[in-house]
Motif scaffolding. Structure first.
Motif: not given
Length: 264
Positions: A209, A254, A257
């Motif tokens: 990330k 975010d 993922l």
């Protein structure tokens, strides 16, 4: 205006919005590909890569470190408030570690870097654009994207994950400090619980990330700055657009993922 025109107006508006968004996405994608491709051609500017890395990594360390320490402390306090009702205080170390490594470490670091680095990148390149310094690079037979954009993209890919490693360590330390100093935990038990809960997947996903967030911040900062126009006001608009867009995309990516790696 005819009845059919009134009915069609909302669809025309939606079509313009969709086409505008797709055009912008395509423009940013082509800009990113040109920036990434710059590393494969000569000449190479190693000092530019190093300066960009120092600016994005080392100089961002204080704000990321402070954010991580207090985030870890807040998670510990809030977890204790909830878990004490069910006599599950032993899970606090696990929750702090999980929240920091999976989510708050990369997300908070990304948001802080978007505010500090993203705005600075767009302002720097925007000023160069409106003062014709980018055009001057062409007269010197220098590719502006290779000279200005490529080093920043690759520096962000390296610097932000390293910052998130520091944020993870300090965030866990913040939770440890609050639990030991304020909530009555013993250091040995807290460290053992943290170590037992440590998983490589949580750390690796957090670092993935971080790399994505860093790339997005550098890309948007360079893109909006490189394409800014309208003098000082245009530079200000570019900086604002960078911070707002990067912050939104950090939260969107975010979620994407997290869903990709952790969805059952």
């Amino acid at each position: 205006m005819s009845h059919h025109s009134v009915l069609a107006a909302p669809f025309l508006f939606m079509g313009r919005v969709v086409l505008g968004v797709m055009r912008q996405v395509g423009s940013v994608t082509l800009f990113a590909l040109k920036g990434l491709a710059g590393i494969f051609t000569r000449p190479v500017y190693p000092m530019l890569y190093w300066r960009a890395f120092i600016n994005m990594g080392f100089l961002s360390l204080p704000v990321v470190a402070l954010t991580a320490v207090f985030a870890g402390g807040v998670i510990a306090l809030q977890s204790y408030t909830g878990f004490a009702q069910y006599h599950a205080q032993s899970a606090i170390a696990h929750i702090v570690l999980l929240a920091i490594t999976r989510e708050l470490g990369p997300v908070l670091a990304g948001l802080m870097i978007a505010g500090r680095v993203g705005a600075a990148l767009s302002a720097q390149l925007g000023t160069m654009r409106v003062t014709n310094q980018i055009d001057a690079l062409y007269t010197l037979s220098t590719n502006p994207i290779k000279f200005l954009v490529t080093p920043r993209l690759y520096a962000a890919l390296a610097a932000v994950p390293l910052l998130v490693i520091v944020a993870d360590i300090l965030g866990v330390f913040g939770g440890f400090g609050v639990c030991v100093a304020k909530l009555g935990f013993t250091p040995e038990n807290y460290i053992k619980a943290t170590w037992a809960a440590l998983k490589w997947k949580d750390i690796s996903v957090g670092l993935t990330k971080a790399a994505v967030f860093g790339f997005l911040i550098a890309l948007l900062g360079c893109y909006f700055g490189y394409n800014s126009k309208g003098g000082a006001e245009g530079v200000g608009r570019a900086a604002t657009a960078t911070v707002v867009t990067a912050s939104i995309l950090i939260l969107v990516f975010d979620y994407l993922l997290t869903d990709l790696f952790f969805a059952s």
